[in-house]
Design a protein around this motif. Structure first.
Motif, mmCIF file in Angstrom:
data_model
loop_
_atom_site.group_PDB
_atom_site.id
_atom_site.type_symbol
_atom_site.label_atom_id
_atom_site.label_comp_id
_atom_site.label_asym_id
_atom_site.label_seq_id
_atom_site.Cartn_x
_atom_site.Cartn_y
_atom_site.Cartn_z
ATOM 1 N N THR A 1 0.863 -1.182 0.000
ATOM 2 C CA THR A 1 0.000 0.000 0.000
ATOM 3 C C THR A 1 0.898 1.230 0.000
ATOM 4 O O THR A 1 1.871 1.315 0.739
ATOM 5 N N THR B 1 -0.927 -0.299 -4.307
ATOM 6 C CA THR B 1 -1.894 0.785 -4.372
ATOM 7 C C THR B 1 -1.148 2.099 -4.580
ATOM 8 O O THR B 1 -0.073 2.325 -4.021
ATOM 9 N N PRO C 1 -6.380 3.280 -4.536
ATOM 10 C CA PRO C 1 -6.803 3.209 -3.133
ATOM 11 C C PRO C 1 -8.250 3.665 -2.978
ATOM 12 O O PRO C 1 -8.909 4.023 -3.954
ATOM 13 N N LEU D 1 -11.318 -1.345 -1.136
ATOM 14 C CA LEU D 1 -9.952 -1.648 -1.575
ATOM 15 C C LEU D 1 -9.707 -3.148 -1.644
ATOM 16 O O LEU D 1 -9.120 -3.650 -2.611
ATOM 17 N N ASP E 1 2.511 -2.422 4.412
ATOM 18 C CA ASP E 1 1.661 -1.242 4.527
ATOM 19 C C ASP E 1 2.506 0.010 4.719
ATOM 20 O O ASP E 1 3.305 0.104 5.647
ATOM 21 N N VAL F 1 0.749 3.088 4.339
ATOM 22 C CA VAL F 1 -0.312 4.089 4.398
ATOM 23 C C VAL F 1 -0.948 4.156 5.778
ATOM 24 O O VAL F 1 -1.154 5.232 6.343
ATOM 25 N N ASP G 1 -6.828 1.913 5.162
ATOM 26 C CA ASP G 1 -6.270 1.014 4.148
ATOM 27 C C ASP G 1 -5.604 -0.198 4.787
ATOM 28 O O ASP G 1 -5.728 -1.322 4.296
ATOM 29 N N ALA H 1 -8.270 -2.546 5.905
ATOM 30 C CA ALA H 1 -8.952 -3.176 4.778
ATOM 31 C C ALA H 1 -8.147 -4.331 4.197
ATOM 32 O O ALA H 1 -8.693 -5.397 3.888
ATOM 33 N N VAL H 2 -6.844 -4.130 4.042
ATOM 34 C CA VAL H 2 -6.034 -5.178 3.396
ATOM 35 C C VAL H 2 -5.659 -6.291 4.360
ATOM 36 O O VAL H 2 -5.286 -7.385 3.919
#
Length: 306
Positions: free
Chosen positions: A149, A173, A192, A196, A213, A215, A219, A222-223
């Motif tokens: 991300t 992303t 993004p 997502l 990650d 971010v 986000d 979510a991932v």
């Protein structure tokens, strides 16, 4: 008197100035380096604003900006082995990089390969070394899929290239404005935003094997659901949230050995530092504004005349 770009107190750009500053004296295990180039990173202005790295002491003001530099050894401190006056080196700074002279600790300093410019070398110790540590921490076999991300940022760009060099498939992303750029790195682009996880599943129908990650926040949450093995969830952006999701923060090695490895990747062409703009030390304020405004692509480096 040599120049250095400093902040005199915590606050905004009004606290910054270019000042005369004598060269620091190297202590045990330290190198005095005549700076040829210094990388510019978001953490530079965050430290000016008052951010403190976990476990670090308060900044001694005035403080010189910059966490990474490349240059030539001018003097060595007591107990230093493997380095000599005249050596070209790069590493993490003790006394800031936006200056004609800085101190580098030998444990996080490496010899600069002849084939690597000072400018490119100065762009490696923060973003590229963080990316290297994170990809190694994911510990994936060749052919596995890594989701990044924030693949269009400094660490993300380096991580994507390093992962590809290790034989990984990369899904990343990034904003629509950076789509062509991240795809040029061999990354499968995913925009993004809301839903997502659904878009990642479409881009990687066989699933993802690890997540890096960069971010945080929504986000990251979510991932996280994309992984059955949450030990493969690694964050450099949200160290407070990731443990609660079963993952872990990036563990920084901060060693000369990692710098040697990223330098080898840069020399081989597998890792491009993507230095897109350079500024002289006298225009360090412009370099810092370019990064602080958040609209840059690639790395910005301050170059210092020999």
């Amino acid at each position: 008197m040599p120049k250095a770009y400093v902040f005199t107190r915590h606050g905004g750009p009004e606290t910054e100035s270019l000042v005369d500053r004598p060269p620091p004296t190297p202590g045990p295990g330290q190198l005095l380096v005549a700076v040829r180039a210094a990388g510019v990173n978001p953490v530079d202005w965050k430290l000016r604003d008052g951010y403190r790295r976990p476990g670090s002491a308060p900044a001694e003001l005035p403080a010189v900006f910059g966490s990474e530099a490349a240059g030539v050894v001018e003097a060595v401190g007591a107990g230093v082995e493997g380095f000599a006056v005249g050596d070209a080196v790069f590493g993490s700074t003790l006394t800031g990089g936006y200056a004609r002279y800085t101190l580098l600790p030998v444990e996080v300093t490496a010899h600069k390969p002849d084939a690597l410019s000072f400018t490119d070398a100065a762009a490696l110790p923060v973003a590229a070394a963080t990316a290297y540590d994170a990809v190694r921490q994911a510990d994936l076999p060749p052919g596995a899929t890594l989701l990044i991300t924030g693949a269009g940022g400094g660490v993300g760009v380096a991580a994507a290239q390093i992962a590809r060099a290790f034989g990984l498939r990369v899904v990343g992303t990034a904003s629509e404005g950076k789509k062509k750029f991240v795809e040029s790195l061999g990354v499968v682009h995913v925009p993004p935003g809301p839903r997502l996880a659904e878009r990642v599943r479409t881009a990687a129908p066989d699933g993802v094997d690890a997540v890096l990650d960069l971010v945080g926040g929504a986000d990251l949450k979510a991932v996280a659901e994309l992984l059955t093995d949450r030990t493969k969830l690694i964050s450099a952006a949200d160290k407070g949230t990731v443990p609660g999701l079963g993952g872990a923060a990036v563990v920084r090695q901060r060693t000369a050995a990692v710098l040697d490895e990223v330098a080898k990747l840069a020399v081989s062409g597998e890792l491009d530092p993507y230095v897109t703009r350079t500024f002289p030390l006298e225009r360090a304020d412009e370099a810092l504004r370019a990064v602080e405004d958040g609209h840059t692509q690639g790395k910005i480096v301050i170059e210092v005349d020999a």
